[in-house]
Write a protein that holds these residues in place. Sequence first.
Motif, PDB file in Angstrom:
ATOM      1  N   LYS A 397       0.796  -1.184  -0.040  1.00 23.15           N
ATOM      2  CA  LYS A 397      -0.011   0.037   0.073  1.00 23.15           C
ATOM      3  C   LYS A 397       0.992   1.301  -0.065  1.00 23.15           C
ATOM      4  N   ASP A 398       0.629   2.241  -0.841  1.00 26.77           N
ATOM      5  CA  ASP A 398       1.101   3.481  -0.939  1.00 26.77           C
ATOM      6  C   ASP A 398       0.446   4.712  -1.228  1.00 26.77           C
ATOM      7  N   ASP A 399       0.866   5.717  -1.559  1.00 27.32           N
ATOM      8  CA  ASP A 399      -0.081   6.817  -1.753  1.00 27.32           C
ATOM      9  C   ASP A 399      -1.049   6.838  -3.056  1.00 27.32           C
ATOM     10  N   LYS A 400      -0.775   5.787  -4.030  1.00 25.93           N
ATOM     11  CA  LYS A 400      -1.666   5.318  -4.787  1.00 25.93           C
ATOM     12  C   LYS A 400      -2.656   4.449  -4.601  1.00 25.93           C
ATOM     13  N   GLY A 401      -2.563   3.758  -3.484  1.00 24.30           N
ATOM     14  CA  GLY A 401      -3.277   2.749  -3.129  1.00 24.30           C
ATOM     15  C   GLY A 401      -2.720   1.335  -3.187  1.00 24.30           C
ATOM     16  N   TRP A 402      -3.383   0.272  -3.297  1.00 26.97           N
ATOM     17  CA  TRP A 402      -2.840  -1.033  -3.208  1.00 26.97           C
ATOM     18  C   TRP A 402      -2.322  -1.700  -4.464  1.00 26.97           C
ATOM     19  N   SER A 403      -1.178  -2.326  -4.518  1.00 22.60           N
ATOM     20  CA  SER A 403      -0.836  -3.233  -5.483  1.00 22.60           C
ATOM     21  C   SER A 403      -0.128  -4.322  -5.425  1.00 22.60           C
ATOM     22  N   THR A 404       0.311  -5.267  -6.169  1.00 22.75           N
ATOM     23  CA  THR A 404       0.931  -6.350  -5.989  1.00 22.75           C
ATOM     24  C   THR A 404       2.311  -6.169  -6.639  1.00 22.75           C
ATOM     25  N   VAL A 405       3.495  -6.641  -5.924  1.00 18.06           N
ATOM     26  CA  VAL A 405       4.762  -6.537  -6.294  1.00 18.06           C
ATOM     27  C   VAL A 405       5.252  -7.945  -6.502  1.00 18.06           C
ATOM     28  N   GLU A 406       6.021  -8.163  -7.584  1.00 20.33           N
ATOM     29  CA  GLU A 406       6.686  -9.475  -7.523  1.00 20.33           C
ATOM     30  C   GLU A 406       7.920  -9.505  -7.005  1.00 20.33           C
ATOM     31  N   ILE A 407       8.196 -10.253  -6.111  1.00 19.07           N
ATOM     32  CA  ILE A 407       9.519 -10.395  -5.303  1.00 19.07           C
ATOM     33  C   ILE A 407      10.508 -11.374  -5.818  1.00 19.07           C
TER      34      ILE A 407
END
Length: 409
Positions: A397-407
Amino acid sequence: MTVNAGRKITALLGAALLLTACASKEERAGVAQASSGDGWSAGRPVVKVGLIGPMTGALAVVGIAQENSVKVEIDRLNAAGGVGGAKYELVVRDTALDPAKAVQAANEFAGDESVGLVIGPALSAFYNAAKGTLESSKKVNCQPLVATGDFGGLTYGFRAQDPVSLDVAKMVAHIKAEGVTSIGVVYEGDDAGKGTADEVKKQAEAAGLTWKGFEATRADDQSHRPYIDKLKDAGAIWISNSSGGAKTMAAASEAGYKGLIVGGSGARNISFVEAAGDAADGTLFSATYYPYPSRDSRDTWKPGFRQHIEETEKRFGKNAGPKTGAESPKAAEIAADCVLAYTRAAEKAKSLDPDAVAAALDTIEISDQETPSGNSISPEKHEFFGLDDIHIYQWKKDDKGWSTVEITH
């Protein structure tokens, strides 16, 4: 290079090749098939696809997502000529999360010769109750939402989902590389929970991690805090793929748990984020290809996946969490994979006979560039996907909202 890896490379190189075979006249399962200008299935103008899933109730979003994806893929294939000249027709049955209804639907499709492919029943327990009927009736079936159990002993059943064994293998390797030395599981005390806990324990100990135990939750639990407190010393806690996983996330945040919250592909569902809120931030999950929602340009997406998702969005829109704003497509791409794989197998066999199609399914190769899910399909022991199709993602979660990030390492 492993045999499976070699097969997948072959698929990438040979995706554009057409498989050809001499057409023949045969009569199997009461269906006459003959070569004609209308295609080798001219004696059977319609092939029904039976979908069994939760279309109403708490998991309706899952069933509807499957239906949307199957509709999109069927329409795409029908526009390209169908299967051997026959056109697909979708028939949907709602389980309403009732195992008896799942078995009833399986019995109905098992007795209908016009049904070539059955997708579902969704969820491991429901499939376990119905698979005997599907096997005895020789009904080719594909399971995009069954994570536990062994498909290697089946003749007509195939899995189009990442099994828990692969999810665990990918995650255990990841957390060990991150310096985690111990793990426990918080999950429902049902067959799925017990099977997942057994798999995590086996693979963790084999990797040299300390096993901290399995805490079996109950449906009437108001909080999972007692379970978190018992596993507070674990370096990682594996959560449920079901709705209880969100309670575990919330309890871990409340307790100030310092380890990693990890899980399987069920955790990609935005219902986890909606239920857990900020407590979901940082949760890791292992899953097949899923760059959504992502900050990356869609130009980086695999073409088959992008085409499928964008067509689904165009026709059905997106899911958006009313509290968090987290988004997901109204799609279950792996369900669409089932129809594509069945089509390729039938075309290879030049037959709709279930024995011929099932045998061909074990030999097809489809590139990850063309599948709706973005995963390569090269079945081994009736499993569509392999370890190299599993990725580690993290909710952020950041200031743009929710996202998925590949690790990645």
